[in-house]
Design a protein around this motif. Structure first.
Motif, PDB file in Angstrom:
ATOM      1  N   ILE A 108       0.845  -1.197   0.000  1.00  9.68           N
ATOM      2  CA  ILE A 108       0.000   0.000   0.000  1.00  9.68           C
ATOM      3  C   ILE A 108       0.883   1.250   0.000  1.00  9.68           C
ATOM      4  O   ILE A 108       1.807   1.387   0.814  1.00  9.68           O
ATOM      5  CB  ILE A 108      -0.965   0.005   1.202  1.00  9.68           C
ATOM      6  CG1 ILE A 108      -1.845  -1.261   1.152  1.00  9.68           C
ATOM      7  CG2 ILE A 108      -1.830   1.281   1.205  1.00  9.68           C
ATOM      8  CD1 ILE A 108      -2.899  -1.350   2.248  1.00  9.68           C
ATOM      9  N   GLU A 109       0.602   2.146  -0.957  1.00 10.64           N
ATOM     10  CA  GLU A 109       1.354   3.400  -1.103  1.00 10.64           C
ATOM     11  C   GLU A 109       0.570   4.504  -0.388  1.00 10.64           C
ATOM     12  O   GLU A 109      -0.413   4.996  -0.911  1.00 10.64           O
ATOM     13  CB  GLU A 109       1.497   3.761  -2.583  1.00 10.64           C
ATOM     14  CG  GLU A 109       2.137   2.672  -3.445  1.00 10.64           C
ATOM     15  CD  GLU A 109       2.005   2.978  -4.932  1.00 10.64           C
ATOM     16  OE1 GLU A 109       2.302   4.105  -5.343  1.00 10.64           O
ATOM     17  OE2 GLU A 109       1.581   2.088  -5.682  1.00 10.64           O
ATOM     18  N   GLN A 110       1.022   4.845   0.786  1.00 11.07           N
ATOM     19  CA  GLN A 110       0.297   5.849   1.589  1.00 11.07           C
ATOM     20  C   GLN A 110       0.784   7.252   1.258  1.00 11.07           C
ATOM     21  O   GLN A 110       1.893   7.649   1.628  1.00 11.07           O
ATOM     22  CB  GLN A 110       0.493   5.584   3.083  1.00 11.07           C
ATOM     23  CG  GLN A 110      -0.136   6.629   3.990  1.00 11.07           C
ATOM     24  CD  GLN A 110      -1.658   6.595   3.969  1.00 11.07           C
ATOM     25  OE1 GLN A 110      -2.255   5.669   4.481  1.00 11.07           O
ATOM     26  NE2 GLN A 110      -2.293   7.617   3.367  1.00 11.07           N
ATOM     27  N   ALA A 226      -4.042   6.065  -1.923  1.00 12.08           N
ATOM     28  CA  ALA A 226      -3.384   4.926  -1.275  1.00 12.08           C
ATOM     29  C   ALA A 226      -3.438   3.764  -2.268  1.00 12.08           C
ATOM     30  O   ALA A 226      -4.147   2.772  -2.052  1.00 12.08           O
ATOM     31  CB  ALA A 226      -4.060   4.570   0.043  1.00 12.08           C
ATOM     32  N   HIS A 227      -2.692   3.936  -3.384  1.00 14.34           N
ATOM     33  CA  HIS A 227      -2.646   2.871  -4.394  1.00 14.34           C
ATOM     34  C   HIS A 227      -2.382   1.545  -3.692  1.00 14.34           C
ATOM     35  O   HIS A 227      -1.488   1.458  -2.843  1.00 14.34           O
ATOM     36  CB  HIS A 227      -1.519   3.126  -5.394  1.00 14.34           C
ATOM     37  CG  HIS A 227      -1.685   4.378  -6.198  1.00 14.34           C
ATOM     38  ND1 HIS A 227      -0.670   4.930  -6.936  1.00 14.34           N
ATOM     39  CD2 HIS A 227      -2.765   5.187  -6.368  1.00 14.34           C
ATOM     40  CE1 HIS A 227      -1.106   6.016  -7.533  1.00 14.34           C
ATOM     41  NE2 HIS A 227      -2.374   6.207  -7.203  1.00 14.34           N
ATOM     42  N   THR A 228      -3.172   0.540  -4.059  1.00 14.20           N
ATOM     43  CA  THR A 228      -3.072  -0.748  -3.380  1.00 14.20           C
ATOM     44  C   THR A 228      -2.636  -1.815  -4.367  1.00 14.20           C
ATOM     45  O   THR A 228      -3.368  -2.154  -5.301  1.00 14.20           O
ATOM     46  CB  THR A 228      -4.419  -1.089  -2.712  1.00 14.20           C
ATOM     47  OG1 THR A 228      -4.729  -0.043  -1.775  1.00 14.20           O
ATOM     48  CG2 THR A 228      -4.349  -2.419  -1.990  1.00 14.20           C
ATOM     49  N   ASN A 286      -1.014   2.037 -17.592  1.00 17.20           N
ATOM     50  CA  ASN A 286      -1.874   3.213 -17.696  1.00 17.20           C
ATOM     51  C   ASN A 286      -2.182   3.819 -16.325  1.00 17.20           C
ATOM     52  O   ASN A 286      -2.962   3.290 -15.556  1.00 17.20           O
ATOM     53  CB  ASN A 286      -3.169   2.817 -18.414  1.00 17.20           C
ATOM     54  CG  ASN A 286      -4.048   4.025 -18.701  1.00 17.20           C
ATOM     55  OD1 ASN A 286      -3.735   5.146 -18.299  1.00 17.20           O
ATOM     56  ND2 ASN A 286      -5.137   3.788 -19.391  1.00 17.20           N
ATOM     57  N   ARG A 287      -1.586   4.972 -16.033  1.00 19.63           N
ATOM     58  CA  ARG A 287      -1.841   5.651 -14.764  1.00 19.63           C
ATOM     59  C   ARG A 287      -3.125   6.465 -14.809  1.00 19.63           C
ATOM     60  O   ARG A 287      -3.493   7.123 -13.838  1.00 19.63           O
ATOM     61  CB  ARG A 287      -0.621   6.503 -14.356  1.00 19.63           C
ATOM     62  CG  ARG A 287       0.546   5.642 -13.907  1.00 19.63           C
ATOM     63  CD  ARG A 287       1.809   6.414 -13.548  1.00 19.63           C
ATOM     64  NE  ARG A 287       2.940   5.479 -13.449  1.00 19.63           N
ATOM     65  CZ  ARG A 287       3.362   4.908 -12.327  1.00 19.63           C
ATOM     66  NH1 ARG A 287       2.779   5.165 -11.181  1.00 19.63           N
ATOM     67  NH2 ARG A 287       4.381   4.061 -12.339  1.00 19.63           N
ATOM     68  N   GLY A 288      -3.811   6.415 -15.945  1.00 21.90           N
ATOM     69  CA  GLY A 288      -5.135   7.026 -16.037  1.00 21.90           C
ATOM     70  C   GLY A 288      -6.226   5.970 -15.952  1.00 21.90           C
ATOM     71  O   GLY A 288      -7.396   6.255 -16.190  1.00 21.90           O
ATOM     72  N   ILE A 305      -1.111  -6.488  -9.585  1.00 14.62           N
ATOM     73  CA  ILE A 305      -1.857  -5.362 -10.148  1.00 14.62           C
ATOM     74  C   ILE A 305      -1.871  -4.219  -9.137  1.00 14.62           C
ATOM     75  O   ILE A 305      -1.653  -4.435  -7.946  1.00 14.62           O
ATOM     76  CB  ILE A 305      -3.318  -5.759 -10.506  1.00 14.62           C
ATOM     77  CG1 ILE A 305      -4.062  -6.302  -9.279  1.00 14.62           C
ATOM     78  CG2 ILE A 305      -3.325  -6.779 -11.645  1.00 14.62           C
ATOM     79  CD1 ILE A 305      -5.547  -6.566  -9.520  1.00 14.62           C
ATOM     80  N   GLU A 306      -2.099  -3.015  -9.661  1.00 15.46           N
ATOM     81  CA  GLU A 306      -2.172  -1.832  -8.797  1.00 15.46           C
ATOM     82  C   GLU A 306      -3.568  -1.233  -8.892  1.00 15.46           C
ATOM     83  O   GLU A 306      -3.940  -0.708  -9.942  1.00 15.46           O
ATOM     84  CB  GLU A 306      -1.130  -0.791  -9.233  1.00 15.46           C
ATOM     85  CG  GLU A 306      -1.194   0.490  -8.407  1.00 15.46           C
ATOM     86  CD  GLU A 306      -0.425   1.661  -9.021  1.00 15.46           C
ATOM     87  OE1 GLU A 306      -0.493   1.852 -10.249  1.00 15.46           O
ATOM     88  OE2 GLU A 306       0.232   2.380  -8.265  1.00 15.46           O
ATOM     89  N   ASP A 307      -4.338  -1.305  -7.799  1.00 13.17           N
ATOM     90  CA  ASP A 307      -5.629  -0.623  -7.757  1.00 13.17           C
ATOM     91  C   ASP A 307      -5.346   0.813  -7.346  1.00 13.17           C
ATOM     92  O   ASP A 307      -4.913   1.087  -6.220  1.00 13.17           O
ATOM     93  CB  ASP A 307      -6.579  -1.311  -6.767  1.00 13.17           C
ATOM     94  CG  ASP A 307      -8.015  -0.818  -6.930  1.00 13.17           C
ATOM     95  OD1 ASP A 307      -8.193   0.312  -7.446  1.00 13.17           O
ATOM     96  OD2 ASP A 307      -8.944  -1.553  -6.553  1.00 13.17           O
ATOM     97  N   ARG A 308      -5.564   1.751  -8.277  1.00 11.41           N
ATOM     98  CA  ARG A 308      -5.191   3.149  -8.066  1.00 11.41           C
ATOM     99  C   ARG A 308      -6.325   3.970  -7.445  1.00 11.41           C
ATOM    100  O   ARG A 308      -6.163   5.171  -7.197  1.00 11.41           O
ATOM    101  CB  ARG A 308      -4.786   3.781  -9.413  1.00 11.41           C
ATOM    102  CG  ARG A 308      -3.601   3.065 -10.043  1.00 11.41           C
ATOM    103  CD  ARG A 308      -3.252   3.649 -11.413  1.00 11.41           C
ATOM    104  NE  ARG A 308      -2.969   5.064 -11.396  1.00 11.41           N
ATOM    105  CZ  ARG A 308      -1.819   5.611 -11.022  1.00 11.41           C
ATOM    106  NH1 ARG A 308      -0.824   4.841 -10.630  1.00 11.41           N
ATOM    107  NH2 ARG A 308      -1.650   6.925 -11.054  1.00 11.41           N
ATOM    108  N   ARG A 309      -7.456   3.318  -7.176  1.00 14.01           N
ATOM    109  CA  ARG A 309      -8.616   4.072  -6.721  1.00 14.01           C
ATOM    110  C   ARG A 309      -8.601   4.450  -5.233  1.00 14.01           C
ATOM    111  O   ARG A 309      -9.077   5.522  -4.875  1.00 14.01           O
ATOM    112  CB  ARG A 309      -9.900   3.284  -7.041  1.00 14.01           C
ATOM    113  CG  ARG A 309     -10.119   3.117  -8.553  1.00 14.01           C
ATOM    114  CD  ARG A 309     -11.244   2.141  -8.840  1.00 14.01           C
ATOM    115  NE  ARG A 309     -10.909   0.778  -8.399  1.00 14.01           N
ATOM    116  CZ  ARG A 309     -11.767  -0.225  -8.340  1.00 14.01           C
ATOM    117  NH1 ARG A 309     -13.038  -0.019  -8.664  1.00 14.01           N
ATOM    118  NH2 ARG A 309     -11.368  -1.429  -7.967  1.00 14.01           N
TER     119      ARG A 309
HETATM  120 MN    MN Z   1       1.269   3.863  -7.460  1.00 15.09          MN
END
Ligand code: MN
Ligand code: ADP
Ligand code: MN
Ligand code: MN
Length: 337
Positions: A108-110, A226-228, A286-288, A305-309
């Motif tokens: 997790i990216e806080q 908080a990209h997960t 895709n960061r969009g 995978i990265e959930d960016r939501r």
């Molecule tokens: Mn990220």
């Protein structure tokens, strides 16, 4: 000699819960016991039945006090020892156990923002700094503010034994990120809450507040997320399970958005490296997109995978529960475990 235990818990403030803490002095050699607090002061009880119970679930060295001092993260229980309605960790536990064999990992990216004197740290009085561009991963006094606090926090997390994996300056001045993981759902969440405690507590000594507000500055400024990052054993070994996980997230997108933090509509606008909250998408690099498959994963045909939501202000016990439930049940159904 006696030692100090800082009991830390998550309160009942809505829509976003806050951390609370208080100190117990314990006799040499004594384990931190079950304890209690006044729930009527934390939005967890009424005055006429105010007692709530603190059950220690994760203990680590206290790098701030040092010596034998410890930090004790707790679940909140009712006096009959059942989970308090605000106790989201108790809801995660059975889901994590049910799918334990799939060996879920999270990173997790806080992201967070420092505030001083009522404005983002580094913003000039009554105005704005120069537009976004140079600040992300910036170096130098003209580009970053608060690095001394960030370095002290990183050292403290390492000393506490938390699974912190990195830090970086973010797109808006005064905004930073740390990452926790990879670790299983309960561990990543416990460590993230503990790292948040250390952040608030260390920034306090500098007269600075750290906030998880998902949109701390209005206008053309990035929000805080908080990209997960998520994988299961099967996803770490092949690409079909990665696609299955993305498709499963698409199916249950609306339910996930509801658990991804208050104010998510203000942050997921379709601008500032976000996908609109109302439309689910996934894609390589895709960061969009709502969910990104990192380019290396697309090449290796395995990974995560990265959930960016998710917003910066998420409850990680909720987000990891949703992801494990959605992705692991879909993988099980597809026979891809
Ligand atoms: Mn990220
Ligand atoms: P970004 O490029 O989006 O800024 P970061 O480097 O900030 O990504 O964060 C990536 C996170 O993903 C790290 O916490 C890392 O530990 C975690 N991670 C790496 N591999 C996996 C994996 N297989 N499963 C889950 N998380 C992972
Ligand atoms: Mn990152
Ligand atoms: Mn970031």
């Amino acid at each position: 000699m006696s030692y100090k235990a800082e009991y830390i818990w998550i309160d009942g403030t809505e829509p976003t819960a806050k951390l609370r803490s208080k100190t117990k002095v314990l006799a040499d050699g004594a384990e931190p016991p079950i304890w209690g607090f006044d729930g009527s002061s934390t939005n967890q009880a009424t005055g006429d039945a105010s007692d709530c119970v603190l059950k220690p679930v994760f203990t680590c060295p206290d790098p701030i006090r040092g010596g034998d001092s410890v930090l004790v993260l707790c679940e909140v229980l009712l006096p009959d020892m059942t989970p308090h309605p605000s106790n989201s960790r108790a809801l995660l536990t059975p889901v994590a156990e049910r799918f334990a064999e799939q060996d879920s990992w999270f990173g997790i990216e806080q992201e967070y923002t420092f505030f001083k004197d009522g404005r983002p740290y580094g913003f000039p009085v009554g105005g704005f700094p120069g537009p976004q561009g140079p600040y992300y991963c910036g170096i130098g006094a003209d580009e970053v503010v608060g690095r001394d606090i960030v370095e002290a926090h990183l050292d403290a997390c390492i000393e506490a034994g938390l699974k912190i994996s990195g830090i970086n300056a973010e797109v808006m001045p005064g905004q930073w990120e740390f990452q926790i993981g990879p670790a299983g759902p309960l561990e990543v969440s416990d460590h993230l809450w503990m790292a948040r405690y250390l952040l608030y507590r260390i920034a306090e000594d500098y007269g600075v507040a750290a906030t998880l507000d998902p949109k701390p500055a209005k206008g053309d400024w990035n929000g805080a997320g908080a990209h997960t990052n998520f994988s299961t054993a099967a996803m770490r070994e092949g690409y079909d399970p990665i696609v299955t996980a993305c498709e499963a997230l698409a199916e249950r997108a609306a339910e996930h958005i509801k658990g991804y933090g208050s104010g998510i509509e203000q942050r997921l606008t379709g601008h500032h490296e976000t996908a609109p909250w109302s439309e689910f998408s996934y894609g390589v690099s895709n960061r969009g997109a709502s969910v990104r498959i990192p380019w290396q994963v697309a090449i290796d045909k395995k990974g995560y995978i990265e959930d960016r939501r998710p917003n910066a202000n998420i409850d990680p016990y909720v987000v990891t529960r949703l992801m494990v439930d959605t992705c692991c049940s879909a993988l099980e159904k597809a026979g891809q475990v």
